[in-house]
Structure formats: C-alpha cells, structure tokens
Design a protein around this motif. Structure first.
Motif, PDB file in Angstrom:
ATOM      1  N   ALA A   1       0.843  -1.211   0.000  1.00 34.49           N
ATOM      2  CA  ALA A   1       0.000   0.000   0.000  1.00 34.49           C
ATOM      3  C   ALA A   1       0.878   1.261   0.000  1.00 34.49           C
ATOM      4  N   ARG A   2       1.953   1.222   0.765  1.00 31.74           N
ATOM      5  CA  ARG A   2       2.823   2.410   0.869  1.00 31.74           C
ATOM      6  C   ARG A   2       3.471   2.765  -0.468  1.00 31.74           C
ATOM      7  N   VAL A   3       3.960   1.739  -1.195  1.00 35.63           N
ATOM      8  CA  VAL A   3       4.721   2.052  -2.417  1.00 35.63           C
ATOM      9  C   VAL A   3       3.814   2.326  -3.625  1.00 35.63           C
ATOM     10  N   THR A   4       2.507   2.056  -3.481  1.00 36.77           N
ATOM     11  CA  THR A   4       1.576   2.244  -4.607  1.00 36.77           C
ATOM     12  C   THR A   4       0.861   3.585  -4.455  1.00 36.77           C
ATOM     13  N   GLU A   5       0.883   4.386  -5.511  1.00 38.55           N
ATOM     14  CA  GLU A   5       0.314   5.739  -5.382  1.00 38.55           C
ATOM     15  C   GLU A   5      -1.216   5.696  -5.303  1.00 38.55           C
ATOM     16  N   PRO A   6      -1.846   6.685  -4.686  1.00 35.49           N
ATOM     17  CA  PRO A   6      -3.314   6.735  -4.616  1.00 35.49           C
ATOM     18  C   PRO A   6      -3.907   6.651  -6.019  1.00 35.49           C
ATOM     19  N   GLY A   7      -4.949   5.838  -6.148  1.00 31.78           N
ATOM     20  CA  GLY A   7      -5.534   5.616  -7.481  1.00 31.78           C
ATOM     21  C   GLY A   7      -4.946   4.377  -8.152  1.00 31.78           C
ATOM     22  N   GLY A   8      -3.860   3.853  -7.569  1.00 37.42           N
ATOM     23  CA  GLY A   8      -3.236   2.650  -8.120  1.00 37.42           C
ATOM     24  C   GLY A   8      -3.907   1.389  -7.599  1.00 37.42           C
ATOM     25  N   ARG A   9      -3.353   0.234  -7.984  1.00 33.32           N
ATOM     26  CA  ARG A   9      -3.955  -1.030  -7.550  1.00 33.32           C
ATOM     27  C   ARG A   9      -2.894  -2.052  -7.150  1.00 33.32           C
ATOM     28  N   VAL A  10      -3.293  -2.908  -6.223  1.00 33.05           N
ATOM     29  CA  VAL A  10      -2.406  -3.962  -5.716  1.00 33.05           C
ATOM     30  C   VAL A  10      -3.100  -5.296  -5.966  1.00 33.05           C
ATOM     31  N   ALA A  11      -2.407  -6.240  -6.614  1.00 35.64           N
ATOM     32  CA  ALA A  11      -2.988  -7.573  -6.863  1.00 35.64           C
ATOM     33  C   ALA A  11      -2.133  -8.628  -6.165  1.00 35.64           C
ATOM     34  N   VAL A  12      -2.793  -9.439  -5.352  1.00 32.72           N
ATOM     35  CA  VAL A  12      -2.093 -10.499  -4.619  1.00 32.72           C
ATOM     36  C   VAL A  12      -2.761 -11.827  -4.932  1.00 32.72           C
ATOM     37  N   LEU A  13      -1.933 -12.822  -5.253  1.00 23.84           N
ATOM     38  CA  LEU A  13      -2.454 -14.162  -5.572  1.00 23.84           C
ATOM     39  C   LEU A  13      -1.850 -15.158  -4.580  1.00 23.84           C
TER      40      LEU A  13
END
Ligand SMILES: C[S@@+](CC[C@H](N)C(=O)[O-])C[C@H]1O[C@@H](n2cnc3c(N)ncnc32)[C@H](O)[C@@H]1O
Length: 278
Positions: free
Chosen positions: A142-154
């Motif tokens: 969450a910290r390294v991803t800018e607001p409006g971005g997305r994180v995908a975890v599998l």
C-alpha cells in the motif's frame, strides 16, 4: 514467551524460503507441471493481467518476482510503463535483471526498497504465504503504490496439491527429514481477502477464486513434481537421505501407475485479490 516463539517461527520461515529459492530450477519444474497438467485450462498470469488492465503504460513492481515469468510476459507484450522485480533470492534478481526493460532489485516484501507512492501497480503472485509478517508486507504494498493505483495479490487455496505434498512428506519423514519449517505462514485464499480489507479498507478489495486440480497421467511428471517439492518437506539438496527419498518416490510412483488408465488427481486453486489504493 509468545514473542520468542513467534520470532523462532519467523526465522524458520525465512530460512526455509532462502533454502528453497537459492536455486530456481525446482520452482521452474513446479510451474511447468501446473502449465502442462492442470485439469482445466487456466492462465493465472493472464488473469492478473486482465484484472489490472495490462499491458499498459503504468509503472509496476512485482514483489517476489521469482523467475520473472510475469514481468517477461508484460515486457514481451508491449507494456510501456516502468517494470521492477523485487525478490529476496539473489538468483531471482539476477534472472529478472536479464529481461530487457526490467529492473531487478534485491529486497524484502516486509521492507520494500522503494519510495512511498513510487509505482502505480503492485503485484505479489504466489509469494505472500512465504512472508513471516504478511500484514507488514501488505502495508508495504500500500505504501509504495500511489493513490488511485492497484495492488494484486495471488495465493493458493488451503491444502493445494495436498495429495502430493502429504505423500512426499510421509516419505521424507520416513527417512528422518525434519518437517517443522515448511516455509509457509498459513495465508490462504480463505484468509487473504480479510487481511487485505484490514490494510486497504472495507469494500476496497475484489476477490476472484479459481478451483482446479492437477491431473498427472504418468509416473515421470509426478516424480519430477514431487522431487521439485522436496525442499519444502525438509529434504534440501544437502540432506543425507535425499537419494533414498528420491528412490522411494520413484518406486512408489511407478507402482501406483502400474494399474492401467490411472490419473493422479490432486485438487488445487487460488484467489486473486485486487485492492484499490485510496
Ligand atoms: C513461489 S515463488 C513465486 C515467484 C513468482 N511470483 C511467480 O509467480 O512465479 C516465491 C518467490 O517469492 C520470493 N520471496 C519469498 N519471500 C519473500 C520476501 N519476504 N520478500 C521478497 N521476496 C520473497 C522467493 O524468493 C521466490 O522467488
């Protein structure tokens, strides 16, 4: 007391992960087995690309990038944004750095070597169950991803390919292997959505579950898959009884397949959770 136990458990996971991924060839064998012998055709990397609208011009870090399979796919399919692969394993960082247009960075998911808001997308595929503190890693994503971005975890389902793993563990134990440090922290497709909501907020996470099975039609691919899982079962390359374990795996696989028409079916599956970063 609980703190000491927890820290021993973390050290055990970290040591098992380091042993497992010092050499990437067992991972390559396991990946090839899933590609070739899945009961229903599936393309997990393609699914993640679809969920994130990739390829695109957005910057992306793939944490625990392993062989760089996902990053290579993006680079080869015309991704225009910056691509970074982070991994604890020096072998993985070397491998990824060889992909044209991809930057390989050594680092730990729990403390990413990236600035805040440094990327627009973050992926972590088949790796969060190896991290001693998975919530710390999710906070880093969450910290390294800018607001409006997305994180995908599998991550995999609980007891994915358990039939093979139980069989290999039973043989390993028979030969004196220590099964204590499996390199896994217990995060599965049942627990990941809740952990991600804890970090990214309620309603920010969408989960896609996929059920499947391995369907292996003959002894050799089963033997290859079993041998590629040995380090997770306490049988590292330097384990004294390793050759005897492999002999038993080979003999038992041939015996099982001596009945004509048999297929080794082993249920498996995964979840992909995509979070919007607020
Ligand atoms: C099962 S492999 C998956 C590789 C790749 N993501 C894929 O989908 O093929 C797990 C990878 O995560 C890496 N890894 C495990 N724990 C890590 C951590 N705490 N920080 C960074 N990488 C880690 C391992 O070194 C290994 O390369």
């Amino acid at each position: 007391m609980g703190g000491v136990t927890e820290s021993r458990k973390s050290d055990g996971i970290a040591a098992a992960v380091e042993r497992e991924y010092a050499d990437l060839s067992p991972l390559q064998v396991r990946m090839a087995t899933h590609t070739e012998f899945s009961e229903r055709p599936d393309d997990p990397a393609g699914r993640v690309m679809h969920l994130l609208g990739l390829p695109s011009g957005r910057s992306l870090v793939d944490v625990g990038c392993g062989t760089g399979y996902f990053l290579r796919l993006l680079a080869e399919n015309g991704h225009r944004g910056r691509l970074i692969g982070v991994d604890l394993s020096p072998a993985a960082v070397d491998e990824v750095a060889r992909i044209p247009g991809v930057q390989g960075v050594p680092g730990n998911a729990e403390q990413l070597p990236l600035p805040a808001d440094g990327v627009q997308l973050c992926t972590a595929l088949y790796m969060l169950y190896h991290v001693p503190d998975p919530v710390a890693a999710l906070r880093e994503f969450a910290r390294v991803t800018e607001p409006g971005g997305r994180v995908a975890v599998l991550v995999n389902h609980h007891r994915t390919t358990a039939r093979t793993m139980d069989w290999v563990r039973e043989i390993a134990e028979r030969h004196g292997a220590d099964l204590a440090d499996s390199g896994l922290n217990g995060v599965t497709s049942d627990t990941l959505p809740g952990l991600m909501e804890e970090v990214f907020g309620e309603g920010a996470v969408r989960a896609t579950r996929v059920d499947n099975a391995l369907a292996i039609p003959g002894p050799q691919p089963l033997i290859d898959f079993a041998v590629a899982a040995l380090t997770f079962c306490g049988v590292s390359p330097s384990f004294p009884g390793r050759e005897a374990v492999i002999r038993d795996i080979t003999a038992e696989a041939h015996a099982w397949f001596s009945t004509p028409g048999r297929v080794w079916r082993d249920p498996k599956g995964y979840v992909v959770c995509v979070a919007n970063v607020g």
